[in-house]
Design an enzyme around this catalytic site. Structure first.
Site, short mmCIF file in Angstrom:
data_model
loop_
_atom_site.label_atom_id
_atom_site.label_comp_id
_atom_site.label_asym_id
_atom_site.label_seq_id
_atom_site.Cartn_x
_atom_site.Cartn_y
_atom_site.Cartn_z
CE LYS A 1 66.19 46.69 40.46
NZ LYS A 1 65.48 45.61 39.78
CG HIS B 1 79.59 0.34 31.53
ND1 HIS B 1 78.75 -0.69 31.21
CD2 HIS B 1 80.47 0.43 30.51
CE1 HIS B 1 79.11 -1.21 30.05
NE2 HIS B 1 80.15 -0.53 29.59
CB ILE C 1 60.76 28.65 43.01
CG1 ILE C 1 59.98 28.80 44.32
CG2 ILE C 1 59.85 28.63 41.80
CD1 ILE C 1 58.91 27.78 44.56
CB THR C 2 65.72 28.67 40.68
OG1 THR C 2 65.49 29.90 41.35
CG2 THR C 2 66.49 28.91 39.39
CD GLU C 3 61.02 24.62 36.34
OE1 GLU C 3 61.10 23.62 35.63
OE2 GLU C 3 60.12 25.46 36.25
CD GLU D 1 58.61 13.68 37.36
OE1 GLU D 1 59.81 14.04 37.36
OE2 GLU D 1 57.67 14.45 37.09
#
Lengths: 406, 302
Positions: free
Chosen positions: B42, B254, B96-98, B213
């Site tokens: 592009k 384990h 940003i990509t997950e 978390e």
């Protein structure tokens, strides 16, 4: 996704490794073709995912066909650590002299794959950490370089390997690492890896394997997919399929059936977790956990709402999320409410959402709720997520109460 | 200042995509200096007046001073895109990509180490500084009203909860210095520890909130850091996931037990943080009460 022993061994089989492969049977396969075992003794091993399977009776030895038949039939009718036994692996007994522990895992601290070995392998490796911690050796692996031979040498310098044994051990480690990388594993554990000092060969007797869910698109897994320790339910499969071939936003990738009576449509990974924490702490009984975020297109929300409302015995729906950055609250809630109307879902609904176009979305819902006689409470950014959990629980309980009076 | 400042000059990778172009507009509207973008094939186009190039190399040749790349690239192309930016020695790469495969993340981080590049993410929501009116990534979206200038720094594994935590503070009249999402993946390129070092030296920040978390060991590193006095400002922590801890599929078996022991659980993290003298909020909205107390004490002291 966690793999069972026989599935892990299926992956390992493509590599230059000795594996006790054995025969995997199910109740169906016995019905169809009976049970044939040529050499005894054999180990009868329940194919379950929970650890400590041996202590729970999941590994038995059989010396003849009669004994094997009995053990197998008992095992198919017992649960091992609350897990149903769907397959059994019949493994030939392997002669060995020494047991080793080997695994490769992802280490969050070093941000590298970590090789762990010990010459004190066997069932109780966690015990060894307490009783003989010096026997546990670890090596951080630079993924751009692989495992240098000199490092394996250093790790095993006091294992008393002969030259031939070291060579075979090194090959085993390198092949395990190759398997780890090529199959996108998060964990590959062989315990025990046994050594026969006559042949100098190492053999993997067991395997514990976890595949990276994010890499499923490039792995062809010929096994049934599962949630945690059980097979995926139809609704879980349907929810997980929503994101296939469309990477715009996330919807239903993490969906778990719980069987309760409050349907949950949460938004945002973090918000959905504190929402579930709160729902349970207020005595709510979630039917499911699921989450959509990252501004998914309307059709994804439509599909996920249908999955969630397909659950049986629902008494309410809780739509909850944090303050969105990107996700259009209007577009996503419009898709959701259209499904609610189309399905004529008249149970109580509590919505707590905030973000782009939230006020426009709430006006739209108020109109539709009036028109279609829906029982909806709306909350925005002034109400904490956690408090809206209490509101849906209260509403669901009230309705039950009314029902009881009538 | 933490990570971003007035000299931050941004390249957006995946700038012509749906999310990339939307984020570009919102960053520009907020005041961020975006000087170029990349989407293979592009080149020659522009997005919101920002010139688009076919490769990071092309972009870098035309804009020598770019010093931060932000990634809006689908997961299966993210590894190559990140390595492209790293090999051009762009100081900071924010992803940003997950849902990037974990081995791809690990490979990216080896390249980042080789080139001495700071990699933030994956799954980062971005970073915002409302005083400077600069933000990188999706943080705040089109409406940044919950981010008002003030003394509180926030580092969060959860992107969505960056907004929610800031909103709770704002509702009590407390503003923020810098908010940054580090992503909740098992591997984060930049963790609490790395950022607390920056917040320690940031004059605007009087107190830091960390939102943790379950999984991994990054919260433990914070406890060690505070104990060894490498971070000395007041710190408030929250760890979510009481519910998720009861899910059957979080066990690493384990191997996990050997390395992390029980330390990856919420209970263990909270214990470690409390032992280090860090104030821990049990329920999310309590964060605000604790921050308020701390700021009040500081005011009284002064």
């Amino acid at each position: 996704m966690n793999l069972k022993e026989f599935e892990g061994k299926f992956l390992l089989n493509k590599y230059n490794l000795n594996i006790s492969k054995g025969l995997t049977i199910s109740q169906d396969s016995i019905k169809q073709s009976g049970l044939q075992i040529d050499n005894f003794p054999v180990f009868i091993k329940a194919q379950v995912l929970s650890g400590k399977r041996k202590a729970a009776g999941g590994i038995q030895i059989a010396h003849n066909l009669k004994q094997a038949t009995l053990e197998i039939s008992t095992m198919f009718n017992t649960e091992i650590n609350n897990e149903k036994v769907e397959q059994i692996l019949i493994d030939k007994a392997v002669e060995f002299d020494k047991e080793f522990y080997t695994s490769i895992m992802i280490d969050s601290r070093s941000r590298r794959p970590l090789l762990i070995i010990s010459n004190q392998g066997g069932s109780d490796i966690e015990e060894i950490k307490k009783t003989n911690p010096t026997s546990i050796r670890t090596l951080e692996i630079n993924i751009l370089k692989g495992i240098p031979t000199s490092d394996i040498q250093a790790l095993t310098h006091d294992f008393d390997f002969s030259e031939k044994q070291f060579k075979n051990f090194k090959t085993t480690i390198n092949e395990l690492y190759k398997c780890f990388i090529e199959n996108d594993l998060k964990l590959l554990e062989i315990n025990p890896l046994v050594l026969n000092e006559n042949s100098n060969e190492f053999t993997a007797l067991d395997s514990k394997t976890i595949i990276d869910d994010n890499a499923m698109y490039r792995q062809k897994i010929p096994f049934q997919l599962r949630t945690g320790l059980r097979a995926k339910t139809i609704l879980e499969q349907r929810a997980n399929d929503i994101d296939k071939d469309d990477h715009r936003g996330v919807a239903g990738t993490s969906y778990i059936d719980f069987g309760g009576n409050i349907a949950v449509l949460a938004s945002g990974g973090g918000a959905s977790v504190i929402a579930m924490d709160a729902l349970i702490s207020y005595g709510g009984n979630p039917a499911n956990y699921t989450e959509y975020s990252g501004n998914p297109p309307a059709e994804k929300v439509t599909k996920l709402t249908n999955v969630v409302l397909d659950q049986p015995n629902l008494q309410g729906l809780w739509v909850v999320g944090g303050t969105a950055n990107f996700t259009s609250i209007y577009d996503t809630l419009k898709a959701l409410i259209d499904v609610v109307i189309e399905r004529d879902f008249t149970k109580p609904i509590v919505i707590r959402r905030a973000g782009p176009e939230d006020e426009k979305a709430f006006d739209m819902i108020r109109d539709l709720a009036d028109k279609h006689n829906l029982d909806i409470e709306l909350y925005g950014r002034e109400t904490p997520i956690t408090l809206s959990a209490k509101y849906i629980v209260d509403k669901v309980n009230n309705e039950k109460h009314l029902g009881g009076n009538i | 200042m933490v990570i971003i400042n007035k000299n931050t000059k941004v390249l957006v990778q995946g700038i012509t995509g749906g999310e990339g172009s939307k984020a570009t507009k919102q960053m520009l509207d907020y005041g961020t200096n975006i000087i170029c973008g990349v989407t293979p094939g592009k080149g020659g186009q522009n997005v919101e007046g920002v010139p688009v190039y076919n490769s990071v190399e092309d972009a870098k040749q035309n804009h020598q001073d770019v010093n931060l790349a932000v990634l809006y690239v689908p997961p299966r192309f993210a590894k190559q895109a990140a390595i492209d930016a790293i090999e051009q020695n762009i100081e900071t790469v924010l992803c940003i990509t997950e849902s990037i495969p974990i081995l791809d993340v690990i490979e990216i981080l080896e390249y980042a180490k080789l080139h001495n590049v700071r990699f933030i993410g994956p799954s980062s929501v971005g970073i915002i500084n409302p005083e400077l009116k600069i933000k990188i990534g999706s943080i705040g979206g089109a409406n940044n009203s919950q981010y008002t200038p003030g003394p509180v720094g926030i580092i969060s594994k959860s992107g969505g909860m960056c907004s929610e935590t800031s909103l709770l503070l704002k509702n009590k009249g407390i503003g923020i210095s810098t908010v940054i999402g580090i992503g909740g993946d098992a591997i984060s390129g930049t963790d609490f520890y790395d950022l607390l070092k920056e917040f320690q030296n940031d004059k605007q920040t009087k107190v830091v909130v960390i939102y943790g978390e379950i999984g991994g060991e990054y919260e433990q590193k914070v406890a060690e850091m505070v104990k060894s006095k490498k971070f000395t400002k007041p710190l408030v922590a929250f760890v979510s996931g009481a519910f998720a801890e009861n899910l059957p599929n979080v066990s690493l078996g384990h191997a996990g037990a050997i390395i992390e022991g029980e330390s990856a659980t919420r209970t263990a993290k909270i214990k470690a943080l409390k032992n280090a003298g860090i104030k821990v909020a049990d329920i999310h909205h309590e964060i605000v009460d604790i921050v308020q107390e701390i700021l009040q004490e500081q005011e009284d002291y002064n």
